[in-house]
Design an enzyme around this catalytic site. Structure first.
Site, short mmCIF file in Angstrom:
data_model
loop_
_atom_site.label_atom_id
_atom_site.label_comp_id
_atom_site.label_asym_id
_atom_site.label_seq_id
_atom_site.Cartn_x
_atom_site.Cartn_y
_atom_site.Cartn_z
N TYR A 96 0.81 -1.22 0.00
CA TYR A 96 0.00 0.00 0.00
C TYR A 96 0.85 1.27 0.00
O TYR A 96 2.05 1.22 0.16
CB TYR A 96 -1.05 0.01 1.10
CG TYR A 96 -0.66 -0.16 2.54
CD1 TYR A 96 0.61 0.09 3.02
CD2 TYR A 96 -1.64 -0.57 3.46
CE1 TYR A 96 0.92 -0.05 4.36
CE2 TYR A 96 -1.34 -0.72 4.81
CZ TYR A 96 -0.06 -0.45 5.26
OH TYR A 96 0.23 -0.58 6.58
N GLU A 97 0.15 2.39 -0.24
CA GLU A 97 0.78 3.71 -0.44
C GLU A 97 1.77 3.71 -1.60
O GLU A 97 2.80 4.38 -1.56
CB GLU A 97 1.47 4.18 0.85
CG GLU A 97 0.55 4.32 2.04
CD GLU A 97 -0.66 5.19 1.77
OE1 GLU A 97 -0.62 6.02 0.84
OE2 GLU A 97 -1.66 5.06 2.50
N GLY A 98 1.42 3.00 -2.64
CA GLY A 98 2.30 2.87 -3.80
C GLY A 98 3.18 1.66 -3.64
O GLY A 98 4.05 1.63 -2.77
#
Length: 593
Positions: free
Chosen positions: A432-434
């Site tokens: 997550y978050e890229g």
């Protein structure tokens, strides 16, 4: 098991690896005593309040009942103590009720929060990102009505990006914002994977959502950022009626069960624009970049938690004969391979910690540096290190948690010991978050060209300065670290030059080596962090600044890392320079589809 917050390790890394003393002019009131008090207080909260809830959060998790998400047992009371203690407001501006402390200190605090209870830590982590986004891009009304409540922790914040058909490709989102005729907007659409999208631990939830507007162009230029709160807020700040948004369901996940991951349905929800129309993705990246550094700290935290449990188990579990002591039924700790594994786990944790805290110090200097030149250089360093902090540190989190299971042996594969939970929880952080692949693309595609190459050049110059300092110290004990770091840096320099050349002529070649390059550069920067700690330890011992035995381990960890990790860096160049020819020629059928 009991969690012991690594306060002195964080304080040492903050000062000696990250260079916290460079902030003295910008934050004159934040002296060593203040740092110690903040970290000690956070350590007590993490160890006494949050850590005991971690297992229960995993076993019971959040529940969706009659359309409302109920937090895992004990999380509500813990959140109340967290908010009342002011832990949500550390680095926020005093203009909105914050304490105005350095972001780097906040990162150190949240490492302990994530280590104690990663699922819990996600709630305030997203709130911090929402604070940053509104502080930079919100209207004066939004700052007045929403920021004080977010800063105090009375309300929490979320990030709404992903949709079923649009994961990392945000150009494909379809959530629509339509003018309501009164100067506001109505939101319709579905978002998925919304961390702490609904819960019962705070009075209100402030959702930041990217959406399209009716006449917007296709692609990312048509995306804008909107705010929609769970409960509508009057002009006087009073809470009113429920907004037209709801939870469509909770995801059933591999780990972080205590964190409710929601499907959010916006069904004509009242919303307001944040920032400029068409600039939503840029505005949201303010929140995302803050979250990416926090996720890097999550990687450090979960690694620390897994390491501590493995260390305790190795001291309690007896198995086989020790090659050192000759004792039968010896402690696992007294077997050379187990001890080597534990030391390497510890070294990688300290390396990742140094990277994350250094990124935080760079962010502080980028905002509060004394001169424009200092602020510009610090911003370049912050942007260069952010993808490394996020990706390299979270990969270390997974690796160390996996090694923790390994040290437990078969008992690690059994849920009752808790070692498996750390591994399951850690696995989301590289996603997550890229995803970490996206971080590698960002590093190669954007960050190597920052300042026309100044960012990467300055970083390498600083590492060479540390190598020179190791040599100048005249201590043979530093020799191994200096030579291994120098050879690894030369390899990183060669890989960087190759990528820059290929990026200009054959981008697929550069992208094919991006992940290998991020690992290579992360290995080198991690070694640099340990080298700085090793250099600082003798002076600290001489000054009586800590336990001499503990400080002495800083050199031992740097030497082990140099031989086990930095020595392998030159061989990694082949993975960077692999090129795209064979990849381009591969077909699904060739790969067994």
């Amino acid at each position: 098991m009991t969690f012991r917050a690594p306060v002195r390790d964080i304080a040492f890394s903050l000062r000696h690896a990250a260079g916290f003393d460079r902030l003295s002019a910008a934050f004159p009131e934040v002296d060593a005593d203040t740092v110690e008090a903040v970290l000690e207080g956070a350590g007590a909260l993490a160890g006494d309040i949050l850590a005991p809830l971690n297992r229960q959060g995993d076993l019971v998790g959040a529940k969706l009942e009659n359309g409302v998400v109920r937090a895992a047992p004990g999380f509500g009371d813990a959140y109340t103590q967290f908010a009342k203690g002011g832990w949500n407001s550390l680095a926020a501006s005093p203009d909105h009720g914050g304490q105005g402390l350095p972001k780097s200190l906040e990162i150190g605090v949240f490492e302990m929060v994530h280590a104690a209870n990663m699922a819990f830590g996600l709630c305030p982590m997203l709130t911090l990102g929402a604070i940053e986004a509104l502080a930079h891009h919100g209207t004066e009304r939004q700052k007045t009505l929403f920021l004080p409540k977010l800063v105090s922790g009375e309300w929490t914040g979320t990030m709404n990006l992903t949709e079923p058909q649009a994961g990392s490709d945000l150009a494909a989102i379809t959530t629509m914002a339509t003018p309501d005729g009164d100067g506001g907007w109505t939101l319709s659409g579905q978002k998925i994977y919304i961390t702490w999208g609904d819960h019962d631990v705070a009075d209100n939830i402030v959702h930041l959502i990217i959406a399209r507007t009716p006449d917007a162009p296709p692609g990312v230029k048509g995306i804008s950022l909107f705010l929609a709160s769970k409960v509508l807020v009057g002009e006087d700040g009073a809470l009113g009626a429920a907004n037209a948004l709801r939870v469509g369901g909770l995801e059933h996940k591999l780990g972080i069960h205590g964190s409710p991951t929601c499907v959010m349905l916006f069904e004509g929800a009242k919303a307001e624009l944040v920032g400029q129309l068409g600039s939503g993705l840029a505005h949201m990246f303010t929140m995302m970049n803050a979250a990416r550094l926090q996720v890097g700290a999550q990687g450090v935290g979960i690694a620390e938690r897994a390491y501590q449990q493995a260390l305790v188990f190795s001291l309690e579990r007896r198995q086989g004969r020790s090659a050192w002591t000759g004792e039968s039924a010896a402690r696992l700790f007294d077997h050379p391979d187990v001890r080597r594994t534990l030391m390497l786990m510890k070294a990688k944790i300290e390396a990742a910690r140094g990277i994350c805290l250094s990124t935080g110090v760079a962010a502080d200097l980028a905002s509060h540096g004394a001169t424009e030149e200092e602020r510009t250089a610090a911003k370049l360093r912050e942007e260069l290190l952010t993808p490394i902090a996020k990706a390299w540190s979270t990969d270390i989190g997974v690796e160390v948690a996996s090694q923790g299971v390994q040290i437990h042996g078969g008992m690690g594969f059994i849920e009752e010991t808790g070692a498996a939970q750390h591994y399951r929880d850690a696995r989301i952080a590289p996603i997550y978050e890229g995803t970490n692949g996206i971080q590698a693309i960002d590093l190669v595609g954007r960050k190597l060209s920052l300042g026309e190459g100044q960012a990467i050049g300055d970083l390498m110059d600083d590492i060479r300065d540390t190598i020179d300092a190791l040599d100048a110290a005249g201590d043979p004990a530093f020799g191994t670290v200096a030579r291994r770091l120098e050879t690894a840096l030369d390899a990183a320099s060669a890989a960087t030059a190759w990528l820059i050349e290929r990026r200009a002529r054959a981008m697929p070649d550069a992208l094919s080596g991006a992940t290998a390059y991020l690992k290579l550069l992360g290995d080198v920067v991690g070694g640099w962090m340990l080298a700085k700690g090793a250099l600082a330890a003798p002076a600290a011992i001489a000054a009586g600044e800590g336990d001499a035995g503990w400080l002495g381990t800083k050199l031992a960890l740097a030497r082990l890392y140099a031989e086990a990790v930095l020595a392998q860096v030159p061989g990694q160049i082949a993975g960077v320079m692999i090129g795209a020819a064979d990849l381009a020629a591969a077909t699904p059928e060739m790969l067994g589809a």
